[in-house]
Design an enzyme around this catalytic site. Structure first.
Site, PDB file in Angstrom:
ATOM      1  N   GLY A 186      69.743 -13.582  -2.077  1.00 29.37           N
ATOM      2  CA  GLY A 186      69.191 -13.279  -3.402  1.00 29.37           C
ATOM      3  C   GLY A 186      68.868 -14.481  -4.268  1.00 29.37           C
ATOM      4  N   TRP A 194      66.366 -16.684  -4.370  1.00 34.66           N
ATOM      5  CA  TRP A 194      65.000 -16.798  -4.900  1.00 34.66           C
ATOM      6  C   TRP A 194      64.770 -15.796  -6.035  1.00 34.66           C
ATOM      7  CZ3 TRP A 194      60.380 -18.140  -1.183  1.00 34.66           C
ATOM      8  CH2 TRP A 194      60.637 -19.362  -0.559  1.00 34.66           C
ATOM      9  N   ASP A 231      65.073  -6.983   3.034  1.00 35.38           N
ATOM     10  CA  ASP A 231      65.766  -7.802   4.032  1.00 35.38           C
ATOM     11  C   ASP A 231      66.427  -6.895   5.065  1.00 35.38           C
ATOM     12  OD1 ASP A 231      66.744 -11.057   3.734  1.00 35.38           O
ATOM     13  OD2 ASP A 231      67.646  -9.856   5.328  1.00 35.38           O
ATOM     14  N   ASP A 244      63.532  -3.547   8.029  1.00 31.58           N
ATOM     15  CA  ASP A 244      62.700  -4.553   8.689  1.00 31.58           C
ATOM     16  C   ASP A 244      61.324  -4.563   8.032  1.00 31.58           C
ATOM     17  OD1 ASP A 244      61.243  -6.144  10.419  1.00 31.58           O
ATOM     18  OD2 ASP A 244      61.946  -5.132  12.232  1.00 31.58           O
ATOM     19  N   ASP A 294      60.519 -16.009   2.437  1.00 30.71           N
ATOM     20  CA  ASP A 294      61.434 -17.024   2.984  1.00 30.71           C
ATOM     21  C   ASP A 294      61.989 -16.495   4.306  1.00 30.71           C
ATOM     22  OD1 ASP A 294      62.714 -19.482   2.908  1.00 30.71           O
ATOM     23  OD2 ASP A 294      64.392 -18.798   1.676  1.00 30.71           O
ATOM     24  N   LYS A 331      57.369 -19.374   4.275  1.00 32.61           N
ATOM     25  CA  LYS A 331      57.987 -20.384   5.139  1.00 32.61           C
ATOM     26  C   LYS A 331      57.269 -20.404   6.485  1.00 32.61           C
ATOM     27  CE  LYS A 331      62.496 -19.947   6.170  1.00 32.61           C
ATOM     28  NZ  LYS A 331      63.813 -20.253   5.601  1.00 32.61           N
TER      29      LYS A 331
END
Ligand SMILES: C[S@@+](CC[C@H](N)C(=O)[O-])C[C@H]1O[C@@H](n2cnc3c(N)ncnc32)[C@H](O)[C@@H]1O
Length: 215
Positions: A67, A69, A86, A102, A127, A167
């Site tokens: 958590g 971010w 997540d 997912d 991320d 990312k």
């Protein structure tokens, strides 16, 4: 420098990990400043450089757990709507809608949109990292699949002018992805924020100025 004796039953690699955590200034700062992860500083640094969080009202956080971010977004923009997803559980965060599922599940985009509660977002940030298997090509492909799925979702939910940050591995996005990003955004950059460990192959791609949907 804190050194640990290798405890019975603890592998050398996990002792090294623990040693690095104990000596990492970002871990110390995160603890002192109340962030759930050292990863929070990567977003803080990306924001300082690219102004990602300026005036945001609706943000999607892909790979939200634990958590950090979303905490950064919340502190910077207290009234922003935030929805995250997540595979792992995330402890509740004030005013953040969290889905535990997912992102690659085909139902995920619609559920995230509903959780956000508005039709358009200013920022989609990812991320997410695929669990690495130690085979560089496989790890690269699996991470790219997440980045591409994030991009597809971003193009469906961003307002014109919005941004996507994700990312990527091994020095950046590949040519196809960069071309695709440039088709949808006016500015596409790569960055490795100082908080990203030098020995990790992670980088971030920052795409700003969403050109909008054709429809
Ligand atoms: C580096 S962590 C995110 C840290 C977070 N930005 C923070 O500041 O606390 C990456 C997360 O991506 C999640 N993730 C990886 N693949 C995913 C997927 N397919 N769907 C949802 N989450 C995923 C992992 O479970 C992990 O929690």
């Amino acid at each position: 420098m804190k050194r640990l004796k290798t405890a019975k039953g603890r592998k050398v690699s996990s002792t090294r990990w623990l040693e690095r955590q104990l000596n990492d200034p970002y871990v110390k700062r995160a603890k002192a400043e109340g962030y759930r992860s050292r990863a929070a500083y990567k977003l803080i640094e990306l924001d300082e450089r690219f102004g990602l969080l300026k005036g945001v009202k609706a943000v999607v956080d892909l790979g939200i757990a634990p958590g950090g971010w979303s905490q950064v977004v919340r502190r910077k923009s207290p009234s922003a709507k935030i929805a995250g997803i997540d595979l792992l559980p995330t402890d509740p965060l004030d005013g953040v809608a969290v889905l535990q599922m997912d992102f690659m599940d085909e139902a995920a985009p619609a559920k995230l949109r509903a959780a956000l509660g508005v039709n358009e977002a200013d920022l989609v940030m990812s991320d997410m990292a695929a669990n690495t298997v130690g085979h560089p090509q496989t790890d690269h492909l699996r991470t790219m699949a997440l980045v591409e799925a994030g991009l597809e979702f971003a193009t469906e939910i961003l307002r014109p002018g919005g941004a996507y940050v994700a990312k990527v591995l091994a020095g950046g996005a590949d040519n196809n992805l960069v071309a695709e990003l440039k088709r949808h955004f006016t500015a596409v950059k790569h960055a490795k924020p100082p908080a990203s460990r030098k020995d990790s192959s992670e980088w971030y791609v920052i795409a700003q100025g969403f050109k909008g949907r054709a429809d």
